[in-house]
Scaffold this active site. Structure first.
Site, PDB file in Angstrom:
ATOM      1  N   SER A 141       0.844  -1.187  -0.035  1.00  0.00           N
ATOM      2  CA  SER A 141      -0.094  -0.104   0.247  1.00  0.00           C
ATOM      3  C   SER A 141       1.020   1.275   0.135  1.00  0.00           C
ATOM      4  CB  SER A 141      -0.797  -0.082   1.180  1.00  0.00           C
ATOM      5  OG  SER A 141      -1.585   1.453   1.262  1.00  0.00           O
ATOM      6  N   TYR A 154      -2.657  -0.805   9.982  1.00  0.00           N
ATOM      7  CA  TYR A 154      -2.544  -0.978   8.586  1.00  0.00           C
ATOM      8  C   TYR A 154      -1.230  -0.502   8.248  1.00  0.00           C
ATOM      9  CZ  TYR A 154      -4.040  -1.308   3.647  1.00  0.00           C
ATOM     10  OH  TYR A 154      -4.223  -1.630   2.372  1.00  0.00           O
TER      11      TYR A 154
END
Length: 253
Positions: A141, A154
């Site tokens: 990401s 995350y």
């Protein structure tokens, strides 16, 4: 670009980016092993691949189980003779700052997003080094490259994936195994609008993301799949250890 003789394992294959990756490889005629947890979605994805006249198999289990990872790779080799490509796309998101992140949220995030990548990559490398090489593409990401408020677990997990990618790429560069990370920003998938603590509509979430992206739009899963397909192909054999943002310019700012 042809991948017609490739054997490809995709985790998280039954939804979102993983499903788009499966479709991209299936369009090239590759043989596919779809890894997921939802039987109903998995069967639909499997039928779609077989409709394209590709050989395919569905394997259901938890990517954070190292024995399952070993079993998937061993079974893939037994059926197809080799593993050429692994795409680690399985992942979850838990939203919150560090103080709002529970122990369970932290563990679950790292189990799915980091441990699963490690276990499957380790198993795949053991197989690839015996057959002359291969490619691993990890779906990380852009928040594994830069911080983001409200996503402590995350961000940390995706940052770990980026550094694991680089470390493994160096370890196995001379074995003709390329290992790279794709780092999407906001992508139009169910995950984008999931796990919000306050009531919010999908349209509101989408607009917030659009407003933060220089290009003024979120990516489609197919765009992420196209970059993944390239990194697994012959044209990218001299690319290894990179983490490529695909986020409409977000990380450039």
């Amino acid at each position: 670009m042809t991948q017609s003789n490739k054997v490809v394992i995709v985790t998280g294959a039954t939804s979102g980016i993983g499903e788009a990756v499966v479709e991209a490889f299936a369009a090239t005629g590759a043989s596919l092993v779809l890894v997921g947890r939802d039987r109903e979605r998995g069967q639909r994805a499997l039928e779609a691949v077989k409709a394209l006249k590709c050989q395919a198999e569905l394997m259901l289990g938890d990517v954070a189980d190292s024995a399952f990872a070993d079993h998937v790779v061993t079974s893939s080799v037994a059926r197809f003779g080799k593993v050429d490509v692994l795409v680690n796309s399985a992942g979850i998101i838990r939203r919150g700052s560090a103080v709002d992140t529970t122990d369970d949220d932290w563990r679950q995030t790292f189990d799915a997003n980091v441990n699963g990548v490690f276990y499957f990559s380790r198993a795949a490398v053991k197989s690839m080094r015996q057959t002359g090489g291969g490619s691993i593409v990890n779906i990380a990401s852009n928040v594994g490259l830069v911080g983001c408020p409200g996503l402590a677990a995350y961000c940390a997990s995706k940052g770990a994936v980026v550094l694991l990618t680089q470390a493994m790429a160096l370890d196995h560069a001379r074995e003709q195994i390329t290992i790279n990370a794709v780092c999407p920003g906001a992508v139009d998938t169910p995950m984008l609008v999931s796990a919000h603590s306050k009531p919010v509509t999908a349209a509101e979430i989408l607009q917030r993301n659009v407003d933060s992206i220089p290009q003024g739009r979120v990516a489609s899963p197919k765009e992420i799949a196209s970059l993944t397909l390239f990194l697994a192909g012959e044209g990218a054999r001299h690319i290894t250890g990179v983490a490529i943002p695909i986020d409409g310019g977000f990380t450039a700012g």
